[in-house]
Design a protein around this motif. Structure first.
Motif, PDB file in Angstrom:
ATOM      1  N   PRO A 177      -6.136   3.685  -3.308  1.00 45.96           N
ATOM      2  CA  PRO A 177      -4.728   3.423  -3.663  1.00 45.96           C
ATOM      3  C   PRO A 177      -3.808   4.462  -3.025  1.00 45.96           C
ATOM      4  CG  PRO A 177      -6.150   3.339  -5.604  1.00 45.96           C
ATOM      5  CD  PRO A 177      -6.975   3.900  -4.497  1.00 45.96           C
ATOM      6  N   ILE A 178      -2.630   4.015  -2.686  1.00 46.62           N
ATOM      7  CA  ILE A 178      -1.652   4.924  -2.103  1.00 46.62           C
ATOM      8  C   ILE A 178      -1.194   5.918  -3.158  1.00 46.62           C
ATOM      9  CG2 ILE A 178       0.336   3.457  -2.640  1.00 46.62           C
ATOM     10  CD1 ILE A 178       1.482   4.294   0.109  1.00 46.62           C
ATOM     11  N   SER A 179      -1.020   7.170  -2.767  1.00 50.78           N
ATOM     12  CA  SER A 179      -0.640   8.236  -3.698  1.00 50.78           C
ATOM     13  C   SER A 179       0.856   8.491  -3.606  1.00 50.78           C
ATOM     14  CB  SER A 179      -1.401   9.519  -3.366  1.00 50.78           C
ATOM     15  OG  SER A 179      -1.051   9.980  -2.078  1.00 50.78           O
ATOM     16  N   PRO A 180       1.435   9.079  -4.649  1.00 52.94           N
ATOM     17  CA  PRO A 180       2.880   9.356  -4.603  1.00 52.94           C
ATOM     18  C   PRO A 180       3.275  10.225  -3.416  1.00 52.94           C
ATOM     19  CG  PRO A 180       2.079   9.522  -6.850  1.00 52.94           C
ATOM     20  CD  PRO A 180       0.874   9.335  -5.989  1.00 52.94           C
ATOM     21  N   ILE A 181       2.471  11.217  -3.084  1.00 54.95           N
ATOM     22  CA  ILE A 181       2.838  12.101  -1.975  1.00 54.95           C
ATOM     23  C   ILE A 181       2.873  11.323  -0.658  1.00 54.95           C
ATOM     24  CG2 ILE A 181       0.445  12.835  -1.659  1.00 54.95           C
ATOM     25  CD1 ILE A 181       3.619  14.939  -1.104  1.00 54.95           C
ATOM     26  N   GLU A 182       1.986  10.335  -0.521  1.00 60.49           N
ATOM     27  CA  GLU A 182       1.997   9.503   0.687  1.00 60.49           C
ATOM     28  C   GLU A 182       3.250   8.634   0.742  1.00 60.49           C
ATOM     29  OE1 GLU A 182      -2.583   8.668   1.894  1.00 60.49           O
ATOM     30  OE2 GLU A 182      -1.904   7.769   0.020  1.00 60.49           O
ATOM     31  N   ILE A 183       3.694   8.182  -0.425  1.00 64.44           N
ATOM     32  CA  ILE A 183       4.929   7.387  -0.454  1.00 64.44           C
ATOM     33  C   ILE A 183       6.117   8.240  -0.036  1.00 64.44           C
ATOM     34  CG2 ILE A 183       6.492   6.166  -2.006  1.00 64.44           C
ATOM     35  CD1 ILE A 183       4.057   5.277  -3.604  1.00 64.44           C
ATOM     36  N   ARG A 184       6.177   9.472  -0.537  1.00 61.35           N
ATOM     37  CA  ARG A 184       7.298  10.344  -0.176  1.00 61.35           C
ATOM     38  C   ARG A 184       7.286  10.664   1.313  1.00 61.35           C
ATOM     39  NH1 ARG A 184      10.867  13.645  -2.386  1.00 61.35           N
ATOM     40  NH2 ARG A 184      10.106  13.406  -4.500  1.00 61.35           N
TER      41      ARG A 184
END
Length: 1002
Positions: free
Chosen positions: A731-738
C-alpha cells in the motif's frame, strides 16, 4: 626355672625378644665364658624395650673391656709406655699385627665400636623421647582446649595416663629402628613428623655425623611449617669467619674409644676377620649428597630456593617471609630485597580485601611480572567505598614509599612517583570510590590524615575525574566530590579567566570524538589542568559548578549528558540546539507524567534557565541560544507529544511566555504536523500519528494555509481508503503521497486501482480539490478527462460523455471570460478537453451519433490548427455513418408507409456544428482542400493523428466491443476495418474532404 640339663646357650636362644628381661641378661650371660659369643649375642638382640636394650648394650660392652686392655698393652709396649703420643702409623701397624695374631680381638674391637654407637643412640633416643613427649603433651593440651565444648563429650576429663599411650603411639621412629637405621634417615623421619625438639637433640648429640647431610634433613620438614619452630636448625652465617656456622658438637663421650680410632678401624678391615661386614646400619646415606660448608652466596641461594619451593607448593607467603627474615637476621646477604618483596606480597595476600569464594592465586613470579600500577590496582581491586581510604593508607602508600626509596637507591630518584601512581589509580576508579578518596582529602582535615595533601592537586584530579567520567546518573556523587574541593578567593580574575577560557577551548577541541579517538581518558585530561595556577583552578571550579547545575537539570528530564559534553558544546550552537530539541521533543522520557499545564511550564522554566548567565558571568548549557528559539523548540516538543489541549491552554494564557513567539506559532504547528504526517504508518486520519497531525492543525487560529493542509490530510486518508499501492502488493504510504511531484497522478492511480471509482465523479473531484487544486480549472478538466477515460475503458460511454460535456462547459467559460495572465491555464485546459472529446467522439461503439458529432465538433473548435485534419477524418467517418443510418430509416419508413419522421440519433445541433465547422475552416483559410489532393494525403493524416495522440496525459485506446469481420460485413464500411485511430484517419482522408464544400446541402 630351667631344667639342670639346659645349658646357658640353649636357655638364651630359647627366649623370645618379648620374654627377655634385664635380669635374664645378667643371669644367663654371666655364666658363659666366651666373650665373643656373648658380645655377638648382645649385638644380635635389638629390642624396643628400653631397659632391656640398655642392659644388653652395657653388658656386651663390659665383656669387651679385656680386649681394650690388651690393645692398650700392645700399644704401650710398642711405644715404650706412651700411648697418647704414639704415631698413628705405628698404632695402625701394631694393632694390625696384634689382630692378625689374635683374630678374636679384631672382632671384639669391631663389635665394641658398634655397641658403643648403639649405646650413644639409645641415650639420644631417651632424650629425644622426652622432647617428643613434651611436644605431644602441649599438643594434647591444645586439643583439649579446642574441644572443651565438644557436644559429644561425656563430661569427664581424661587423665594423663589415658592420654600418654595415645601420644606414645605417635612416635615417628621406634627404638629398634633408631638403633639400626642410618642416623640421617631417622633424623629425616623426625623432621617430617615435625618433632623439632627430638631433632634438635639428635643434631646436638650427633652433629659431626649429621652435618654433611644437614640440608637433606631440613628439606624433609614440610614447607608449610613456620620456620620459627626450628630456626636454630636453619643454616646461619658467621660474619667473623665469613663462612657458614654450625651447632656445637655436644656428643656423649668427650674422647673416642680405642675401638673407634681410625687406625683401629683400618687395622680391623685389613685383618682376616670379615664378620663386621654383616653388621652395617640399614639405610646407609651413601646416596645422600654431602654438602660442605657453604659460602654466603650459596646460603643466600638456598634460602631463595627454599622460599620458591614454599610458595610454589603451599602458597603460604607468610612462611616464605619468615624464612627470608630469619636468613637476613643471620647475616646472610642478598635477602633484604627479597624480604621486602615478600613483605609487600604478604600484605596483598593477607591484608588486602579479597574476593569472596574465589581466592587469587598469587606467586612470586606473578608478583615480579606486575608493574607498580598493576600492584596498586591489585591492592585495591576488592576494596569497598567505605574501606578504600583506609586500604590506601595501610597498603598503597607504604608500597609507593618503598618504590620511591628503591628508585633513589638505584640512582634514579623520582619524587613524583608516589603521587603520580596514586592519581592514576584514582582516575581509573568509579565515581563512588573516587568520592570516598576526595572525602578523605578535604582541606578541612589535618594534613597527616589526608590522602591527597596538595589542594591544587585535589582540584586537578577532581576536574579530570569528573570531566572524564561517562556517567549519566551519578550527579549526587559528582556533587559530593565538588563539595570536597577547596574554595579560593582569587585576585587575578581576568588573567585566570583568560587561562581557563583557553584551556576550555583546547579541551573542547580535544574532547570532540573522532574515529581514531572516540573517548578521552581522565588521565589525558589531567595534562590540561596541570599548568593552571590556583586562580585559574578557582575559575575552573566556578565553571564546574555551573556545569553540574545544568547536568542536574538535564538529568531531571531524563536527557542527561556526560559532564564532558558541556565542554564540547561550550562554543557549539548546533550541539546546544540539538540537545535542546532532545530535551523538548522527548521530554526526557518522562512525558507520561507531564499531564498538566503546570508540568510543561516547569519544563519551559528549566529550559529557559539553561539559556541564562550565572552570577559568575558564565553561560549555562544553552547559553548560545536565544529565549525565543528555546521557547519555539519547547513548543515543538509539546506538540510532538500530542497534548494539544495543553498547547491551546498555554497559547490562551496571557501570561505565558509563548506570547514571545506568537508570530511563529503557525509555522511551528505546520512543522510538527509534517513530522507527524511523514512518520504516520497509516493514512487514516481517525487514529494514530495521522490523527495527531490533523489535530495539530487545530492548535493555532484558523487560516487558509492550515485549511489546505487539513484538506490534504483528508485527501491522503481517502487515497489510502481506495487501497492504492506504490509497488506490487505494498500500500502507498503517506510519505510517498507527500513526495509525489504530480499529485494529479494520484487521482489516476485511484481510478486505475478501483473499477467503480469513475462512477463517483464528485468524490474524485473533491479529492482533486483537497490535493491542492481547488479553483484550478485546468486541474479540474484533467480530472474530468481521467474520469471520462476510466468510464470509456469500462465501456460506460454515457458517463464518459457526461464528463466530457462538463469539460466543454468549463473550457467554454474559460475562453469566454479569459482573465489577463490566464493564457497558459486556458491552453492547458483546452488541450486536455479537445483530446478527450476527440477520443470519445471517434469511438464507433458510441451509438449516439448526435452526441458523437457534438464531441467531435467541439474537438474541432478547441484543437490547434495542425490537428484539424485528424479530427476531420473522424468527422467524415461519422458523416458516412449518419448517411447510412438515414437511408436505413427511409427504407424502413417507406416500407411501412408511415409519415416521415426526424432521423434517430440526429438532432438540430448537427447543422449548427456544421456551420461552426465551416466558419473554422474559413478562419484557417481551408475553403478548398488542396492538401488532400496530393498523393501523400493519407500518410500526412496518419502522422498528424499520431502526433496528437502522443500528447495525451493518459491512455488513449479503443475499448469497444469486438466484431467478427466474417459475420459483420455489412457494418464494415460503417465502423471501419480496425480499431486503430491512425488507420481510421487514413481511410477517411483517402477519400478527401471535398464534402465540406457542399455542407450546406446537409
Amino acid at each position: 626355672m630351667a631344667s639342670t640339663s639346659t645349658t646357658p646357650y640353649t636357655q638364651w636362644e630359647s627366649l623370645e625378644d618379648h620374654q627377655l628381661t634385664a635380669d635374664h641378661v645378667h643371669q644367663i650371660l654371666e655364666s658363659i665364658p666366651d666373650d665373643l659369643w656373648i658380645v655377638t649375642a648382645c649385638l644380635d638382640r635389638v629390642l624396643d624395650d628400653l631397659p632391656v636394650q640398655q642392659a644388653l648394650l652395657n653388658f656386651g660392652i663390659s665383656r669387651t673391656e679385656a680386649v681394650i686392655e690388651r690393645c692398650k698393652d700392645v700399644l704401650a709396649l710398642a711405644s715404650q709406655g706412651q700411648i697418647d703420643d704414639i704415631p698413628s702409623q705405628l698404632t695402625h701397624d701394631t694393632l694390625l699385627t696384634h689382630f692378625r695374631a689374635i683374630d678374636t680381638d679384631a672382632d671384639l674391637c669391631y663389635l665394641r665400636s658398634i655397641l658403643l654407637q648403639r649405646l650413644d643412640r639409645l641415650n639420644t633416643y631417651v632424650l629425644a623421647e622426652k622432647e617428643f613427649a613434651s611436644e605431644q603433651w602441649e599438643q594434647g593440651d591444645d586439643d583439649m582446649e579446642e574441644w572443651e565444648d565438644d557436644p559429644w563429650a561425656d563430661g569427664t576429663t581424661p587423665s594423663p595416663s589415658t592420654i600418654r599411650p595415645q601420644h606414645a603411639s605417635k612416635r615417628p621412629v621406634s627404638l629398634s629402628d633408631f638403633l639400626l637405621n642410618d642416623l640421617v634417615r631417622s633424623a629425616c623421619e623426625f623432621a617430617s613428623s615435625q618433632s623439632f625438639g627430638a631433632l634438635r637433640v639428635i643434631f646436638q648429640k650427633h652433629a659431626s655425623a649429621l652435618r654433611p647431610y644437614r640440608f637433606t634433613v631440613l628439606e624433609s620438614i614440610p614447607e608449610y611449617i613456620s620456620p620459627s619452630l626450628y630456626r636454630d636448625l636453619l643454616p646461619s652465617f658467621n660474619t667473623l669467619t665469613n663462612a657458614e656456622s654450625f651447632l656445637s658438637d655436644d656428643g656423649w663421650r668427650k674422647e673416642q674409644d680405642v675401638s673407634e680410632w681410625t687406625e683401629t678401624q683400618s687395622a680391623i678391615r685389613l685383618s682376616a676377620s670379615l664378620r663386621h661386614t654383616t653388621l652395617e646400619c640399614r639405610g646407609s646415606p651413601s646416596s645422600t649428597p654431602i654438602v660442605p660448608p657453604l659460602t654466603p652466596e650459596e646460603l643466600s641461594a638456598w634460602y631463595k630456593r627454599r622460599v620458591t619451593d614454599v610458595i610454589m607448593s603451599t602458597g603460604m607467603i607468610d612462611v616464605a617471609l619468615e624464612f627470608i627474615q630469619h636468613g637476613a637476621s643471620q647475616g646472610i646477604p642478598e635477602l633484604d630485597e627479597l624480604g621486602e618483596e615478600l613483605s609487600l606480597l604478604s600484605r596483598l595476600v593477607y591484608d588486602a580485601p579479597q574476593r569472596m569464594g574465589i581466592p587469587d592465586d598469587w606467586t612470586l613470579s606473578r608478583w615480579y611480572e606486575m608493574d607498580p600500577s598493576t600492584v596498586v590496582q591489585a591492592y585495591l581491586s576488592h576494596s569497598t567505598p567505605d574501606s578504600l581510604p583506609q586500604d590506601i593508607s595501610r597498603l598503597v602508600l607504604p608500597y609507593l614509599f618503598i618504590m620511591e626509596s628503591r628508585a633513589e637507591r638505584a640512582g634514579t630518584p623520582d619524587p613524583g612517583l608516589s603521587s603520580r601512581l596514586l592519581y592514576e589509580h584514582i582516575l581509573s576508579l568509579p565515581l563512588e570510590k573516587a568520592a570516598a578518596i576526595f572525602e578523605a582529602s578535604k582541606p578541612t582535615l589535618p594534613a597527616a590524615q589526608r590522602l591527597i595533601r596538595d589542594d591544587e592537586d585535589v582540584v586537578r584530579v577532581a576536574l579530570a575525574c569528573l570531566y572524564g567520567s561517562p556517567s549519566l546518573d551519578q550527579w549526587s556523587t559528582m556533587s559530593r566530590i565538588f563539595e570536597c574541593l577547596p574554595a579560593w578567593d582569587s585576585a587575578d580574575g581576568d588573567e585566570a579567566e583568560d587561562a581557563v577560557d583557553t584551556t576550555i577551548a583546547s579541551l573542547s577541541a580535544f574532547l570532540m570524538p573522532t574515529t581514531g579517538h572516540p573517548h578521552c581518558k581522565p588521565s589525558e585530561l589531567l595534562l590540561f589542568f596541570k599548568p593552571l595556577t590556583r586562580a585559574s583552578l578557582s575559575r575552573a571550579l566556578d565553571i564546574l559548578d555551573v556545569h553540574l547545575e545544568s547536568g542536574e537539570i538535564l538529568s531531571r528530564w531524563s536527557v542527561p549528558a556526560p559532564l564532558c559534553w558541556f565542554l564540547q558544546s561550550n562554543e557549539n550552537v548546533g550541539e546546544q540546539r540539538a540537545w535542546a530539541n532532545r530535551m523538548a521533543w522527548r521530554a526526557g522520557g518522562v512525558e507520561d507524567r507531564l499531564d498538566t499545564k503546570e508540568d510543561w511550564e516547569w519544563l519551559l522554566e528549566d529550559m529557559l534557565k539553561l539559556t541564562e548567565t550565572s552570577e559568575s558571568g558564565l553561560k549555562e548549557a544553552f547559553g548560545l541560544l536565544s529565549q525565543a528559539e528555546v521557547i519555539g523548540i519547547f513548543f515543538g516538543g509539546l506538540l510532538s507529544t500530542g497534548k494539544f489541549t495543553i498547547a491551546k491552554a498555554l497559547l490562551k494564557d496571557p501570561h505565558s511566555k509563548l506570547s514571545q513567539i506568537a508570530d511563529n506559532i503557525e509555522d511551528l504547528c505546520l512543522a510538527t504536523y509534517r513530522e507527524l504526517y511523514d512518520n504516520a504508518s497509516s493514512g487514516n486520519y481517525k487514529f494514530g500519528d495521522m490523527k495527531l497531525a490533523y489535530d495539530c492543525l487545530d492548535v493555532p487560529p484558523p487560516s487558509d494555509r492550515l485549511q489546505r493542509e487539513k484538506e490534504f490530510i483528508e485527501a491522503t486518508s481517502r487515497i489510502c481508503s481506495f487501497n492504492v499501492t506504490s509497488r506490487q502488493g505494498i500500500p502507498i504510504s503517506p510519505i510517498e503521497i507527500r513526495l509525489t511531484k504530480d499529485r494529479l497522478s494520484l487521482v489516476s492511480q485511484v481510478l486505475s486501482s478501483n473499477i467503480d471509482a469513475y462512477k463517483h465523479t464528485e468524490v474524485i473531484l473533491d479529492l482533486c480539490y483537497k490535493l491542492g487544486f481547488r479553483g484550478d480549472a485546468a486541474a479540474e478538466v484533467k480530472a474530468l478527462s481521467m474520469l471520462a477515460d476510466a468510464a470509456l475503458q469500462a465501456e460506460d460511454v454515457l458517463r464518459a460523455y457526461e464528463n466530457s460535456a462538463r469539460m466543454i462547459d468549463i473550457v467554454s467559460q474559460l475562453r469566454s471570460s479569459a482573465a489577463p495572465g490566464s493564457d497558459a491555464t486556458i491552453a492547458d485546459a483546452t488541450e486536455v478537453c479537445w483530446i478527450a472529446c476527440f477520443q470519445l467522439g471517434r469511438q464507433p461503439e458510441f451509438d449516439d451519433l448526435a452526441k458523437r458529432s457534438f464531441l467531435l465538433g467541439h474537438a474541432l473548435e478547441f484543437c490547434p490548427p495542425e490537428k484539424l485534419h485528424d479530427i476531420l477524418t473522424a468527422w467524415r467517418s461519422l458523416h458516412k455513418e449518419d448517411i447510412a443510418a438515414r437511408e436505413e430509416r427511409l427504407v424502413h419508413e417507406r416500407s411501412s408507409t408511415r409519415a416521415t419522421a426526424p432521423s434517430k440519433g440526429y438532432d438540430d445541433s448537427i447543422p449548427t456544428v456544421a456551420s461552426s465547422l465551416r466558419a473554422r475552416l474559413h478562419e484557417f483559410n481551408m475553403s478548398t482542400p488542396p492538401l488532400l489532393s496530393t498523393p501523400d494525403a493519407t500518410a500526412i493524416a496518419s502522422r498528424t493523428f499520431r502526433s496528437v495522440a502522443a500528447n495525451f496525459p493518459f491512455s488513449v485506446g479503443h475499448h469497444g466491443r469486438s466484431h467478427d469481420p466474417d459475420t459483420d460485413d455489412s457494418n464494415s464500411s460503417r465502423r471501419g476495418e480496425g480499431d486503430n485511430v491512425s488507420s481510421q484517419a487514413t481511410r477517411a482522408l483517402s477519400k478527401g474532404i471535398g464534402w465540406l464544400i457542399g455542407a450546406d446541402d446537409l
